[in-house]
Design a protein around this motif. Structure first.
Motif, PDB file in Angstrom:
ATOM      1  N   LYS A 228       0.848  -1.198   0.000  1.00  0.00           N
ATOM      2  CA  LYS A 228       0.000   0.000   0.000  1.00  0.00           C
ATOM      3  C   LYS A 228       0.883   1.248   0.000  1.00  0.00           C
ATOM      4  CE  LYS A 228      -4.340  -1.432   2.161  1.00  0.00           C
ATOM      5  NZ  LYS A 228      -4.419  -2.625   1.390  1.00  0.00           N
ATOM      6  N   GLY A 229       0.341   2.352  -0.482  1.00  0.00           N
ATOM      7  CA  GLY A 229       1.025   3.632  -0.317  1.00  0.00           C
ATOM      8  C   GLY A 229       1.869   4.064  -1.489  1.00  0.00           C
ATOM      9  N   LEU A 230       1.815   3.356  -2.639  1.00  0.00           N
ATOM     10  CA  LEU A 230       2.629   3.776  -3.775  1.00  0.00           C
ATOM     11  C   LEU A 230       1.977   4.927  -4.543  1.00  0.00           C
ATOM     12  CD1 LEU A 230       4.053   0.363  -5.028  1.00  0.00           C
ATOM     13  CD2 LEU A 230       5.132   2.068  -3.580  1.00  0.00           C
ATOM     14  N   PHE A 231       0.677   5.100  -4.361  1.00  0.00           N
ATOM     15  CA  PHE A 231       0.008   6.312  -4.846  1.00  0.00           C
ATOM     16  C   PHE A 231      -1.205   6.536  -3.940  1.00  0.00           C
ATOM     17  CE2 PHE A 231      -1.283   2.690  -7.427  1.00  0.00           C
ATOM     18  CZ  PHE A 231      -2.659   2.706  -7.303  1.00  0.00           C
ATOM     19  N   PRO A 232      -1.668   7.798  -3.833  1.00  0.00           N
ATOM     20  CA  PRO A 232      -2.657   8.120  -2.806  1.00  0.00           C
ATOM     21  C   PRO A 232      -3.996   7.403  -2.979  1.00  0.00           C
ATOM     22  CG  PRO A 232      -1.629  10.114  -3.665  1.00  0.00           C
ATOM     23  CD  PRO A 232      -1.167   8.987  -4.535  1.00  0.00           C
ATOM     24  N   SER A 233      -4.539   7.386  -4.194  1.00  0.00           N
ATOM     25  CA  SER A 233      -5.819   6.717  -4.407  1.00  0.00           C
ATOM     26  C   SER A 233      -5.950   6.405  -5.890  1.00  0.00           C
ATOM     27  CB  SER A 233      -6.984   7.629  -3.992  1.00  0.00           C
ATOM     28  OG  SER A 233      -7.088   8.706  -4.906  1.00  0.00           O
ATOM     29  N   VAL A 234      -6.817   5.450  -6.217  1.00  0.00           N
ATOM     30  CA  VAL A 234      -6.966   5.106  -7.635  1.00  0.00           C
ATOM     31  C   VAL A 234      -7.585   6.274  -8.418  1.00  0.00           C
ATOM     32  CG1 VAL A 234      -6.994   2.599  -7.401  1.00  0.00           C
ATOM     33  CG2 VAL A 234      -9.133   3.840  -7.188  1.00  0.00           C
ATOM     34  N   GLU A 235      -8.424   7.060  -7.755  1.00  0.00           N
ATOM     35  CA  GLU A 235      -9.038   8.214  -8.429  1.00  0.00           C
ATOM     36  C   GLU A 235      -7.948   9.212  -8.818  1.00  0.00           C
ATOM     37  OE1 GLU A 235     -10.074   7.030  -5.468  1.00  0.00           O
ATOM     38  OE2 GLU A 235     -11.956   6.103  -6.102  1.00  0.00           O
ATOM     39  N   GLU A 236      -7.042   9.454  -7.864  1.00  0.00           N
ATOM     40  CA  GLU A 236      -5.969  10.407  -8.139  1.00  0.00           C
ATOM     41  C   GLU A 236      -5.015   9.865  -9.209  1.00  0.00           C
ATOM     42  OE1 GLU A 236      -4.392  13.736  -5.099  1.00  0.00           O
ATOM     43  OE2 GLU A 236      -4.494  11.669  -4.432  1.00  0.00           O
ATOM     44  N   TYR A 237      -4.766   8.560  -9.134  1.00  0.00           N
ATOM     45  CA  TYR A 237      -3.906   7.935 -10.136  1.00  0.00           C
ATOM     46  C   TYR A 237      -4.492   8.159 -11.528  1.00  0.00           C
ATOM     47  CZ  TYR A 237      -1.310   4.671 -12.886  1.00  0.00           C
ATOM     48  OH  TYR A 237      -0.535   4.148 -13.874  1.00  0.00           O
ATOM     49  N   ASN A 238      -5.797   7.917 -11.651  1.00  0.00           N
ATOM     50  CA  ASN A 238      -6.461   8.092 -12.945  1.00  0.00           C
ATOM     51  C   ASN A 238      -6.360   9.538 -13.419  1.00  0.00           C
ATOM     52  OD1 ASN A 238      -9.338   8.929 -14.329  1.00  0.00           O
ATOM     53  ND2 ASN A 238      -8.471   7.043 -15.143  1.00  0.00           N
ATOM     54  N   ARG A 239      -6.509  10.478 -12.477  1.00  0.00           N
ATOM     55  CA  ARG A 239      -6.496  11.899 -12.857  1.00  0.00           C
ATOM     56  C   ARG A 239      -5.131  12.299 -13.426  1.00  0.00           C
ATOM     57  NH1 ARG A 239      -6.817  16.851  -9.849  1.00  0.00           N
ATOM     58  NH2 ARG A 239      -6.738  15.804  -7.836  1.00  0.00           N
ATOM     59  N   PHE A 240      -4.053  11.768 -12.865  1.00  0.00           N
ATOM     60  CA  PHE A 240      -2.719  12.211 -13.287  1.00  0.00           C
ATOM     61  C   PHE A 240      -2.058  11.299 -14.328  1.00  0.00           C
ATOM     62  CE2 PHE A 240      -3.234  14.419  -9.216  1.00  0.00           C
ATOM     63  CZ  PHE A 240      -2.954  15.720  -9.638  1.00  0.00           C
ATOM     64  N   TYR A 241      -2.426  10.010 -14.332  1.00  0.00           N
ATOM     65  CA  TYR A 241      -1.716   9.073 -15.218  1.00  0.00           C
ATOM     66  C   TYR A 241      -2.629   8.233 -16.109  1.00  0.00           C
ATOM     67  CZ  TYR A 241       2.303  10.334 -12.420  1.00  0.00           C
ATOM     68  OH  TYR A 241       3.289  11.049 -11.817  1.00  0.00           O
ATOM     69  N   GLY A 242      -3.942   8.333 -15.944  1.00  0.00           N
ATOM     70  CA  GLY A 242      -4.845   7.494 -16.732  1.00  0.00           C
ATOM     71  C   GLY A 242      -4.767   7.820 -18.219  1.00  0.00           C
ATOM     72  N   VAL A 243      -4.911   6.787 -19.053  1.00  0.00           N
ATOM     73  CA  VAL A 243      -4.950   6.998 -20.511  1.00  0.00           C
ATOM     74  C   VAL A 243      -6.366   7.478 -20.847  1.00  0.00           C
ATOM     75  CG1 VAL A 243      -4.674   5.946 -22.784  1.00  0.00           C
ATOM     76  CG2 VAL A 243      -3.223   5.205 -20.877  1.00  0.00           C
ATOM     77  N   SER A 244      -6.464   8.738 -21.265  1.00  0.00           N
ATOM     78  CA  SER A 244      -7.773   9.366 -21.504  1.00  0.00           C
ATOM     79  C   SER A 244      -7.828   9.895 -22.938  1.00  0.00           C
ATOM     80  CB  SER A 244      -7.963  10.537 -20.537  1.00  0.00           C
ATOM     81  OG  SER A 244      -7.007  11.543 -20.834  1.00  0.00           O
ATOM     82  N   ALA A 245      -9.041  10.227 -23.377  1.00  0.00           N
ATOM     83  CA  ALA A 245      -9.214  10.780 -24.731  1.00  0.00           C
ATOM     84  C   ALA A 245      -8.465  12.115 -24.844  1.00  0.00           C
ATOM     85  CB  ALA A 245     -10.694  10.960 -25.024  1.00  0.00           C
ATOM     86  N   ARG A 246      -8.488  12.919 -23.790  1.00  0.00           N
ATOM     87  CA  ARG A 246      -7.781  14.219 -23.846  1.00  0.00           C
ATOM     88  C   ARG A 246      -6.278  13.988 -24.054  1.00  0.00           C
ATOM     89  NH1 ARG A 246      -4.683  17.123 -20.652  1.00  0.00           N
ATOM     90  NH2 ARG A 246      -4.961  15.865 -18.772  1.00  0.00           N
ATOM     91  N   ARG A 247      -5.730  13.043 -23.353  1.00  0.00           N
ATOM     92  CA  ARG A 247      -4.280  12.798 -23.501  1.00  0.00           C
ATOM     93  C   ARG A 247      -3.980  12.154 -24.857  1.00  0.00           C
ATOM     94  NH1 ARG A 247      -4.394  11.424 -17.320  1.00  0.00           N
ATOM     95  NH2 ARG A 247      -3.706  13.446 -16.569  1.00  0.00           N
ATOM     96  N   MET A 248      -4.862  11.263 -25.333  1.00  0.00           N
ATOM     97  CA  MET A 248      -4.632  10.622 -26.637  1.00  0.00           C
ATOM     98  C   MET A 248      -4.610  11.661 -27.767  1.00  0.00           C
ATOM     99  SD  MET A 248      -3.924   7.505 -26.298  1.00  0.00           S
ATOM    100  CE  MET A 248      -3.817   7.140 -28.040  1.00  0.00           C
ATOM    101  N   ALA A 249      -5.348  12.767 -27.575  1.00  0.00           N
ATOM    102  CA  ALA A 249      -5.386  13.814 -28.606  1.00  0.00           C
ATOM    103  C   ALA A 249      -4.023  14.479 -28.785  1.00  0.00           C
ATOM    104  CB  ALA A 249      -6.457  14.844 -28.246  1.00  0.00           C
ATOM    105  N   MET A 250      -3.115  14.310 -27.832  1.00  0.00           N
ATOM    106  CA  MET A 250      -1.762  14.901 -27.956  1.00  0.00           C
ATOM    107  C   MET A 250      -0.856  14.042 -28.844  1.00  0.00           C
ATOM    108  SD  MET A 250      -0.788  15.755 -24.023  1.00  0.00           S
ATOM    109  CE  MET A 250      -2.013  16.249 -22.837  1.00  0.00           C
ATOM    110  N   CYS A 251      -1.268  12.784 -29.108  1.00  0.00           N
ATOM    111  CA  CYS A 251      -0.394  11.835 -29.832  1.00  0.00           C
ATOM    112  C   CYS A 251      -0.369  12.143 -31.330  1.00  0.00           C
ATOM    113  CB  CYS A 251      -0.906  10.420 -29.652  1.00  0.00           C
ATOM    114  SG  CYS A 251      -0.834   9.814 -27.985  1.00  0.00           S
ATOM    115  N   ASN A 252       0.472  11.431 -32.043  1.00  0.00           N
ATOM    116  CA  ASN A 252       0.500  11.530 -33.512  1.00  0.00           C
ATOM    117  C   ASN A 252      -0.835  11.067 -34.083  1.00  0.00           C
ATOM    118  OD1 ASN A 252       3.097  12.429 -33.476  1.00  0.00           O
ATOM    119  ND2 ASN A 252       4.034  10.448 -33.994  1.00  0.00           N
ATOM    120  N   LYS A 253      -1.146  11.592 -35.276  1.00  0.00           N
ATOM    121  CA  LYS A 253      -2.369  11.155 -35.974  1.00  0.00           C
ATOM    122  C   LYS A 253      -2.293   9.633 -36.200  1.00  0.00           C
ATOM    123  CE  LYS A 253      -5.111  12.879 -39.829  1.00  0.00           C
ATOM    124  NZ  LYS A 253      -5.199  11.812 -40.799  1.00  0.00           N
TER     125      LYS A 253
END
Ligand code: CP
Length: 304
Positions: A228-253
């Motif tokens: 336990k304790g490697l990151f604060p919560s799964v919600e926070e993990y998702n907010r900072f590191y989750g693969v999301s549509a917004r982040r995918m939009a930064m990738c190459n076409k």
């Protein structure tokens, strides 16, 4: 001389290229009406799984059957492992039954290498601890090659629990061997010791990770392997590191998302991304059978 398949570091670039092109033939065969081949007729393949698996175990067993081999599957439950039989004694017992290949998954790093020293059968690593999962890397590379035509020059970002991921370790070694550039992005607590000495760039923010990438590989948060304790919560993990549509939009076409599975939906990857056309998780599963057919043929037909 027998051929084992234990880590990506042990396999030459030429052998990887051969296996990827041979997997094309296997895939065209399993996509046809009659999947049966006789390339491994008269041979036997044993799957010896000390850890849970759906994809790796089933795909090896189907791959062996499609090639015409006899197969037996053993898990910890229901075998003499439960009576305390040692790993080497178990492997030697299977070897004496004239298994031609043993596919092993074990929670301890190095277990496949250990049994490879004691058996005549070809040993294939189906995942050992946090160390290596070379057949997953092989099917991942096949999936990338199928989509982009080449692996050379691809920008691949591996996002998430790199520390506990044998998939990440094998992909970093395999992809860089095949000429891709690999980046990793994770909280510092989820990066393994010595990552700075591996052939990958460590990203310090999401832009570095996603911008310019052709492939985003999400990794499962391995809640069962970590303290336990490697990151604060799964919600926070998702907010900072989750693969999301917004982040995918930064990738190459034309960028794709990959995930070795099983995925924690909504934690390391958002459901809309996982279920979108840019995500090749289902192709990865299908390609797992074709690449493992190529691998079994490569190992067994050259053993002895
Ligand atoms: N990717 C993978 O190794 O999945 P399984 O644990 O289901 O085999």
């Amino acid at each position: 001389m027998k051929r084992d398949f234990l880590t990506m570091a042990d396999v030459s670039r030429e052998d990887i290229s051969y296996l990827l092109s041979r997997a094309d033939f296997m895939k065209s065969n399993i996509c046809g009406r009659d999947k049966s081949l006789t390339l491994l007729k008269g041979k036997s393949v044993v799957t010896l799984f000390y850890e849970n698996s759906t994809r790796t175990r089933c795909s090896f067993e189907l791959a062996a059957k499609y090639l015409g081999a006899q197969t037996v599957g053993i898990t910890t439950d229901g075998s003499s492992v439960k009576k305390g039989e040692s790993l080497i004694d178990t492997a030697v017992t299977l070897d004496k039954m004239k298994a031609d290949a043993i596919v092993i998954r074990h929670s301890v790093a190095g277990a496949p290498m250990l049994i490879a020293q004691h058996v005549k059968a070809s040993v294939i690593n189906g995942g050992d601890g946090m160390h290596a999962h070379p057949t997953q890397a092989l099917l991942d590379m096949y999936t990338m090659k199928e989509r982009f035509g080449t692996i050379e020059g691809l920008q691949v970002a591996i996002i998430g629990d790199v520390k506990h991921s044998r998939v990440a370790q094998s992909n970093i070694v395999g992809l860089s061997k095949m000429g891709a550039s690999v980046k990793v992005f994770a909280p510092n607590t989820l990066l393994p010791k010595g990552i700075e000495n591996q052939p990958c760039k460590i990203c310090s923010n999401e832009r570095e990770a996603f911008e310019g990438s052709d492939v985003i590989m999400g990794l499962r948060i391995q809640l069962e392997r970590q303290k336990k304790g490697l990151f604060p919560s799964v919600e926070e993990y998702n907010r900072f590191y989750g693969v999301s549509a917004r982040r995918m939009a930064m990738c190459n076409k034309g960028a794709i998302v990959m995930h070795p599975g099983p995925a924690n939906r909504g934690i390391e990857i958002d459901c809309d991304v996982l279920d979108s056309e840019m995500c090749l998780k289902d192709e990865q599963v299908s390609n797992g059978v074709a690449t493992r057919m190529a691998l079994l043929e490569w190992a067994v037909c050259n053993n002895g």
